[in-house]
Write an enzyme that holds these catalytic residues in place. Structure first.
Site, short mmCIF file in Angstrom:
data_model
loop_
_atom_site.label_atom_id
_atom_site.label_comp_id
_atom_site.label_asym_id
_atom_site.label_seq_id
_atom_site.Cartn_x
_atom_site.Cartn_y
_atom_site.Cartn_z
N HIS A 1 3.85 -1.15 -3.33
CA HIS A 1 3.15 -1.60 -2.11
C HIS A 1 2.73 -0.32 -1.36
CE1 HIS A 1 6.04 -5.03 -2.54
NE2 HIS A 1 5.07 -5.75 -2.06
N ASP B 1 5.46 1.06 0.77
CA ASP B 1 6.66 1.60 0.11
C ASP B 1 6.53 3.08 -0.11
OD1 ASP B 1 7.56 -0.97 -0.62
OD2 ASP B 1 6.39 -0.87 -2.48
#
Ligand code: XLS
Ligand code: CA
Ligand code: CA
Length: 442
Positions: free
Chosen positions: A105, A108
């Site tokens: 993501h 992240d």
């Protein structure tokens, strides 16, 4: 950007295939990447991927306690430095594990700076620059990227389905950037998981309008993808609930209906997650088989739930029936093209050592390798597929073919029913078939 020779998993060398009799916990017993099963190497069957969010970021916090994992890569004096070190640890881990792909993501891999979208995007570019360099050095590729549209409070009422147009606008800009960096990294796909695309109560929700907005959002993404020449596959990932009470991308068939209604079915396939299937009251096998039967099986998030717990536990897969059924569906449907088996799974909160990440992935990869071998036996031996073919053989008769082709109506069938006067049908032999399957597994 500084380079560092720090080794984050110093006690572990490249994981080797040692064979089924090995007692070495840091070796594969069944996953032999170059072994050919059913005409293809194991590596190519599985296209294994490590997910960044659970492996590198998730410290194991739960609603009752803080994170417990020892994550030596989370060092540095500023968030971008920590992010760069984490990315280095990611590629060291995946190289030692011998996996070919990773997934992330946007939030992240790089920090979000509050109230500064431009700085957030700039930091993302810095980390993506390192990821691209490390991809080049290791040969590891990006299976898919995605955007985190569920953590920040601006998305608490949804992103594409938010009642507030500015949340939709921010999500659109964030997804545009996430698609761009996925393209930059040569990603083979891009996932839409509707983390908060759903509702908690219909007392405050216009359900029909929210579905329309979700479709509009996805059409914009399809148009944007074409405009920049990104030819990776788009996926939508079903999940019935959590974090919202009722999510719109509930299961494979709900996603399929949605994609068809809004003219998106040629643009998105499904990314099926095992634990989401069971949360929806289905087996993992059912969700895969439904998607395969409808030509929309794209990729897999490999994990498992716990039948005694009602939430998304994201455990590493160990159930040989699950892996067998998954690989059987994949063998029948021709296998992955752009997709792969992404371990969307996390070690338990009491598994605190970096080494536990290896045990978890080795176990998951071996479980799928065993599942593949059993699935290949199902196909080669033929007793189960032959039984299914035989069970439907009356449909291969002239009458069956005419019905399937739409050449007869109810009135044509009435005299035939009178003439044949059917009283019973044959046994479905479920127990016999289960016994055959157990023979293959053992
Ligand atoms: C959460 C989802 C998520 C998606 C990617 O339950 O599994 O991690 O796979 O956003
Ligand atoms: Ca997932
Ligand atoms: Ca999950």
């Amino acid at each position: 950007m500084t380079t560092t020779a720090t080794e984050y998993f110093p006690g572990v060398s490249k994981i080797a295939y040692d064979g089924p009799d090995s007692r070495n916990p840091l070796a594969f017993k069944h996953y032999d990447p170059d072994a050919v099963v059913a005409g293809k190497s194991m590596r190519d069957h599985f296209r294994f991927s490590v997910c960044y969010w659970h492996s590198m970021r998730n410290a194991g916090a739960d609603p009752f306690g803080v994170g417990t994992r020892n994550m030596p890569w989370e060092t540095g004096s500023d968030p971008v430095e920590v992010a760069l070190n984490t990315m280095r640890a990611n590629f060291e881990f995946i190289s030692k594990l011998g996996v070919d792909f990773w997934c992330f993501h946007d939030r992240d891999i790089a920090p979000e700076t509050p109230d500064d979208f431009a700085k957030t995007n700039q930091d993302l570019d810095t980390v993506v620059g390192l990821a691209k360099q490390l991809q080049g050095e290791t040969g590891i590729k990006l299976l898919w990227g995605t955007a985190c549209l569920f953590v920040h409070p601006r998305y608490m009422s949804g992103a594409a389905t938010s009642p507030y147009v500015d949340a939709f606008v921010h999500a659109a800009a964030q997804v545009k950037k996430a698609i761009e960096v996925t393209h930059e990294l040569g990603g083979e796909g891009y996932v839409f998981w509707g983390g908060r695309e759903g509702y908690d109560t219909l007392l405050n929700t216009d359900l029909g309008r929210e579905f329309d907005h979700l479709a509009r959002f996805l059409h914009m993404a399809v148009d944007f993808k074409k405009s920049i020449g990104f030819d990776g596959q788009f996926y939508i990932e079903p999940k019935p609930k959590e974090p919202t009470k009722h999510q719109y991308d509930h299961d494979s068939s709900a996603c399929h209906a949605f994609l068809q209604k809004y003219g998106l079915v040629d643009h998105l396939k499904l990314n099926i997650e095992a634990n989401h299937a069971t949360l929806a009251g289905h087996s993992f096998h059912h969700e895969l088989e439904y998607a395969a039967a409808n030509g929309i099986l794209g990729s897999i998030d490999a994990n498992r739930g716990d039948m005694l717990l009602g939430w998304d536990t994201d455990q590493f897969p160990t159930d040989l029936y699950d892996t067998t059924f998954a690989m059987w569906t994949l063998l029948k449907s021709g296998g992955f093209t752009t997709g792969g088996l992404n371990f969307d799974a996390k070690v338990r909160r009491q598994s605190v050592d970096p080494e536990d990440l290896f045990h978890a992935h080795i176990g998951g990869m071996d479980a799928f390798a065993r599942g593949l071998k059993v699935a290949a036996k199902i196909v080669e031996d033929g007793r189960i597929p032959d039984f299914i073919a035989q069970r439907y053989s009356s449909w291969d008769s002239d009458l069956g073919k005419r019905i399937e082709a739409g050449h007869v109506g109810l009135a044509d069938l009435e005299p035939i029913a009178h003439q044949r006067n059917l009283a019973s049908v044959p046994s479905s032999r479920q127990e016999m078939l289960e016994n055959i399957l157990n023979d293959y597994i053992c």
